[in-house]
Scaffold this motif. Structure first.
Motif, PDB file in Angstrom:
ATOM      1  N   ILE A  10      18.213  73.050   2.213  1.00 56.43           N
ATOM      2  CA  ILE A  10      19.763  73.745   2.102  1.00 56.43           C
ATOM      3  C   ILE A  10      20.791  72.913   2.832  1.00 56.43           C
ATOM      4  CG2 ILE A  10      20.921  75.764   2.925  1.00 56.43           C
ATOM      5  CD1 ILE A  10      18.460  77.440   2.433  1.00 56.43           C
ATOM      6  N   GLU A  11      20.527  72.390   3.969  1.00 57.87           N
ATOM      7  CA  GLU A  11      21.547  71.497   4.580  1.00 57.87           C
ATOM      8  C   GLU A  11      21.860  70.135   4.128  1.00 57.87           C
ATOM      9  OE1 GLU A  11      21.349  73.237   9.083  1.00 57.87           O
ATOM     10  OE2 GLU A  11      20.054  71.403   8.635  1.00 57.87           O
ATOM     11  N   SER A  12      20.721  69.534   3.461  1.00 57.29           N
ATOM     12  CA  SER A  12      20.851  68.441   2.706  1.00 57.29           C
ATOM     13  C   SER A  12      21.518  68.426   1.404  1.00 57.29           C
ATOM     14  CB  SER A  12      19.260  67.895   2.281  1.00 57.29           C
ATOM     15  OG  SER A  12      19.324  66.782   1.636  1.00 57.29           O
ATOM     16  N   GLN A  65      21.299  71.510 -16.093  1.00 58.77           N
ATOM     17  CA  GLN A  65      20.164  70.794 -16.403  1.00 58.77           C
ATOM     18  C   GLN A  65      19.042  70.811 -15.089  1.00 58.77           C
ATOM     19  OE1 GLN A  65      19.863  69.890 -19.565  1.00 58.77           O
ATOM     20  NE2 GLN A  65      21.669  71.205 -19.807  1.00 58.77           N
ATOM     21  N   VAL A  66      17.877  71.346 -15.226  1.00 60.23           N
ATOM     22  CA  VAL A  66      16.800  71.069 -14.372  1.00 60.23           C
ATOM     23  C   VAL A  66      15.623  70.490 -14.721  1.00 60.23           C
ATOM     24  CG1 VAL A  66      17.781  73.219 -12.813  1.00 60.23           C
ATOM     25  CG2 VAL A  66      16.254  73.419 -14.624  1.00 60.23           C
ATOM     26  N   GLU A  67      14.904  69.997 -14.074  1.00 53.26           N
ATOM     27  CA  GLU A  67      13.687  69.023 -14.602  1.00 53.26           C
ATOM     28  C   GLU A  67      12.495  70.167 -14.772  1.00 53.26           C
ATOM     29  OE1 GLU A  67      12.698  65.736 -12.372  1.00 53.26           O
ATOM     30  OE2 GLU A  67      14.466  64.810 -12.556  1.00 53.26           O
ATOM     31  N   ASP A  68      12.633  71.260 -13.721  1.00 54.16           N
ATOM     32  CA  ASP A  68      11.314  72.172 -13.570  1.00 54.16           C
ATOM     33  C   ASP A  68      11.791  73.615 -13.913  1.00 54.16           C
ATOM     34  OD1 ASP A  68       9.215  73.773 -12.907  1.00 54.16           O
ATOM     35  OD2 ASP A  68       8.969  73.332 -11.088  1.00 54.16           O
ATOM     36  N   GLU A  69      12.162  74.130 -14.967  1.00 55.83           N
ATOM     37  CA  GLU A  69      12.846  75.365 -15.137  1.00 55.83           C
ATOM     38  C   GLU A  69      12.016  76.491 -14.431  1.00 55.83           C
ATOM     39  OE1 GLU A  69      13.379  77.181 -19.240  1.00 55.83           O
ATOM     40  OE2 GLU A  69      15.182  76.109 -19.028  1.00 55.83           O
ATOM     41  N   ALA A  70      10.674  76.307 -14.729  1.00 54.26           N
ATOM     42  CA  ALA A  70       9.798  77.581 -14.057  1.00 54.26           C
ATOM     43  C   ALA A  70       9.912  77.439 -12.580  1.00 54.26           C
ATOM     44  CB  ALA A  70       8.278  77.292 -14.442  1.00 54.26           C
ATOM     45  N   GLY A  71      10.022  76.377 -11.963  1.00 57.76           N
ATOM     46  CA  GLY A  71      10.168  76.098 -10.492  1.00 57.76           C
ATOM     47  C   GLY A  71      11.740  76.552 -10.270  1.00 57.76           C
ATOM     48  N   TYR A  72      12.563  76.291 -10.958  1.00 55.14           N
ATOM     49  CA  TYR A  72      14.081  76.547 -10.665  1.00 55.14           C
ATOM     50  C   TYR A  72      14.089  78.276 -10.590  1.00 55.14           C
ATOM     51  CZ  TYR A  72      19.120  77.410 -11.300  1.00 55.14           C
ATOM     52  OH  TYR A  72      20.379  77.413 -11.496  1.00 55.14           O
ATOM     53  N   PHE A  73      13.547  78.891 -11.379  1.00 53.95           N
ATOM     54  CA  PHE A  73      13.674  80.487 -11.533  1.00 53.95           C
ATOM     55  C   PHE A  73      12.816  81.065 -10.396  1.00 53.95           C
ATOM     56  CE2 PHE A  73      15.332  79.912 -16.012  1.00 53.95           C
ATOM     57  CZ  PHE A  73      16.573  80.296 -15.678  1.00 53.95           C
ATOM     58  N   ALA A  74      11.859  80.381 -10.111  1.00 53.58           N
ATOM     59  CA  ALA A  74      10.942  81.109  -9.165  1.00 53.58           C
ATOM     60  C   ALA A  74      11.860  80.904  -7.706  1.00 53.58           C
ATOM     61  CB  ALA A  74       9.749  80.104  -8.611  1.00 53.58           C
ATOM     62  N   LEU A  75      12.662  79.749  -7.547  1.00 55.13           N
ATOM     63  CA  LEU A  75      13.269  79.378  -6.486  1.00 55.13           C
ATOM     64  C   LEU A  75      14.366  80.953  -6.537  1.00 55.13           C
ATOM     65  CD1 LEU A  75      14.290  77.558  -4.029  1.00 55.13           C
ATOM     66  CD2 LEU A  75      15.907  76.669  -5.856  1.00 55.13           C
ATOM     67  N   VAL A  76      15.030  80.902  -7.570  1.00 54.94           N
ATOM     68  CA  VAL A  76      16.069  81.854  -7.552  1.00 54.94           C
ATOM     69  C   VAL A  76      15.679  83.214  -7.148  1.00 54.94           C
ATOM     70  CG1 VAL A  76      17.692  83.206  -9.342  1.00 54.94           C
ATOM     71  CG2 VAL A  76      17.615  80.751  -9.395  1.00 54.94           C
ATOM     72  N   LYS A  87      11.540  73.481   6.504  1.00 54.74           N
ATOM     73  CA  LYS A  87      11.725  72.687   5.297  1.00 54.74           C
ATOM     74  C   LYS A  87      12.747  73.141   4.318  1.00 54.74           C
ATOM     75  CE  LYS A  87       9.199  70.831   1.408  1.00 54.74           C
ATOM     76  NZ  LYS A  87       7.989  70.571   0.486  1.00 54.74           N
ATOM     77  N   VAL A  88      12.900  74.553   4.266  1.00 53.22           N
ATOM     78  CA  VAL A  88      13.610  75.159   3.462  1.00 53.22           C
ATOM     79  C   VAL A  88      15.199  75.130   3.903  1.00 53.22           C
ATOM     80  CG1 VAL A  88      14.514  77.351   2.573  1.00 53.22           C
ATOM     81  CG2 VAL A  88      12.118  76.640   2.436  1.00 53.22           C
ATOM     82  N   GLN A 130      16.987  72.963  -5.159  1.00 55.48           N
ATOM     83  CA  GLN A 130      15.552  72.642  -5.755  1.00 55.48           C
ATOM     84  C   GLN A 130      15.422  71.317  -5.719  1.00 55.48           C
ATOM     85  OE1 GLN A 130      15.393  72.827 -10.057  1.00 55.48           O
ATOM     86  NE2 GLN A 130      13.077  73.398 -10.159  1.00 55.48           N
ATOM     87  N   GLN A 131      16.468  70.480  -6.078  1.00 56.92           N
ATOM     88  CA  GLN A 131      16.336  69.217  -5.951  1.00 56.92           C
ATOM     89  C   GLN A 131      15.766  68.438  -4.484  1.00 56.92           C
ATOM     90  OE1 GLN A 131      19.751  66.784  -7.291  1.00 56.92           O
ATOM     91  NE2 GLN A 131      18.370  65.120  -7.827  1.00 56.92           N
ATOM     92  N   ALA A 132      16.669  68.920  -3.532  1.00 52.87           N
ATOM     93  CA  ALA A 132      16.492  68.867  -2.091  1.00 52.87           C
ATOM     94  C   ALA A 132      14.991  69.015  -1.689  1.00 52.87           C
ATOM     95  CB  ALA A 132      17.410  69.311  -1.319  1.00 52.87           C
ATOM     96  N   LEU A 133      14.541  70.244  -2.191  1.00 52.56           N
ATOM     97  CA  LEU A 133      13.011  70.631  -1.785  1.00 52.56           C
ATOM     98  C   LEU A 133      11.861  69.839  -2.356  1.00 52.56           C
ATOM     99  CD1 LEU A 133      13.182  74.455  -2.090  1.00 52.56           C
ATOM    100  CD2 LEU A 133      12.625  73.124   0.080  1.00 52.56           C
ATOM    101  N   SER A 134      12.325  69.274  -3.604  1.00 50.14           N
ATOM    102  CA  SER A 134      11.278  68.501  -4.184  1.00 50.14           C
ATOM    103  C   SER A 134      11.207  67.013  -3.564  1.00 50.14           C
ATOM    104  CB  SER A 134      11.814  68.518  -5.728  1.00 50.14           C
ATOM    105  OG  SER A 134      12.724  67.959  -6.050  1.00 50.14           O
TER     106      SER A 134
END
Length: 281
Positions: free
Chosen positions: A254-256, A213-224, A249-250, A277-281
């Protein structure tokens, strides 16, 4: 007419003055067991409505019509219209639409054509268009299962499990929407003209809900996509470059999320990407 008999295929195409298009990646089946097995492995039966993409001269279409309640075939090559008119004559449960599947509202088409039926999709896809067509079919969320024949190399990626060495951006996309399995392979000699590579059939059973479950599907796939955009790089370097973000920042994200900053994208699961994705946002 035996639509997998090489001599009958050549005579058919000659009658209609048809010429193969390299740009469309056209290769017609010459082994009858292949379309038969595709239908058997797809799970299609008399309760199903099937959307077929790229019927060609119709060997898979013919088999689908024998098993399914209704078949709608979408073909982009209009020069095949007289060919299909001949080969598909008598199949009253078939509708052929000449158009581009990538410009079609798939969900609307399925809703209008397959009311009361279990919606399925089948396709023998050219390599150059595998990813966009498959993405359109999956993103429509209109089917119970999607079964495709593609080049073996592509099939391996479609069936790969995220978090394993064979995984890729398309592996993650497929597994987000479905569970996938490689069903069987077909040698180059199963087609005319014979391609240079082996083909394989993959069946994808659509999940009731996405794997994560992701809040921003478009953002999720952009990340992948960014993570796998440069496979030789670490996930951090690839994501920073692909999304135009500061590398620091990235790395912090990732470490977070609980991962080593040097982790490779193929080592990340769908859940791992969601955490990043959640950590980046």
């Amino acid at each position: 007419m035996d639509l997998c008999n090489i001599n009958e295929i050549k005579a058919l195409l000659a009658r209609h003055g048809f010429h193969f298009s390299k740009a469309k990646g056209q290769n017609f089946l010459t082994q009858s067991w292949v379309p038969q097995n595709i239908v058997l492995e797809s799970g299609v039966d008399e309760t199903c409505g099937v959307l077929e993409v790229g019927p060609g001269i119709g060997p898979l279409t013919q088999q689908l019509c024998r098993y399914a309640k209704k078949v709608v075939a979408v073909e982009v090559d209009r020069t095949l219209q007289p060919v299909l008119a001949e080969t598909m004559a008598g199949n009253e449960n078939l509708e052929i639409i000449f158009g581009d599947i990538l410009k079609t509202d798939i969900a609307k088409l399925v809703q209008e054509e397959f009311s009361g039926l279990r919606p399925m999709a089948c396709a023998n896809l050219p390599y150059y268009i595998t990813t966009p067509v498959l993405a359109a079919l999956l993103e429509s969320r209109a089917f119970e299962a999607v079964t495709v024949m593609v080049q073996k190399e592509a099939a391996d990626r479609l069936a790969a499990v995220p978090g394993t060495r064979a995984s890729s951006a398309i592996s993650c996309a497929v597994n987000y929407y479905a569970t996938s399995k490689l069903m069987f392979t077909a040698a180059p000699g199963s087609f005319y003209p014979a391609p240079k590579v082996t083909s394989a059939v993959v069946r994808m059973d659509i999940r009731p809900t996405p794997a994560v479950q992701v809040e921003d599907e478009a953002g999720y796939f952009a990340l992948v996509r960014a993570a796998f955009g440069q496979r030789r790089k670490t996930a951090a370097n690839a994501i920073a470059g692909g999304l135009n973000l500061p590398k620091e920042k990235v790395i912090a994200a990732i470490e977070s999320a609980g991962f080593d900053a040097r982790i490779r994208p193929e080592a990340l699961t769908l859940e791992d990407f969601a955490k990043i994705q959640q950590a980046l946002s």
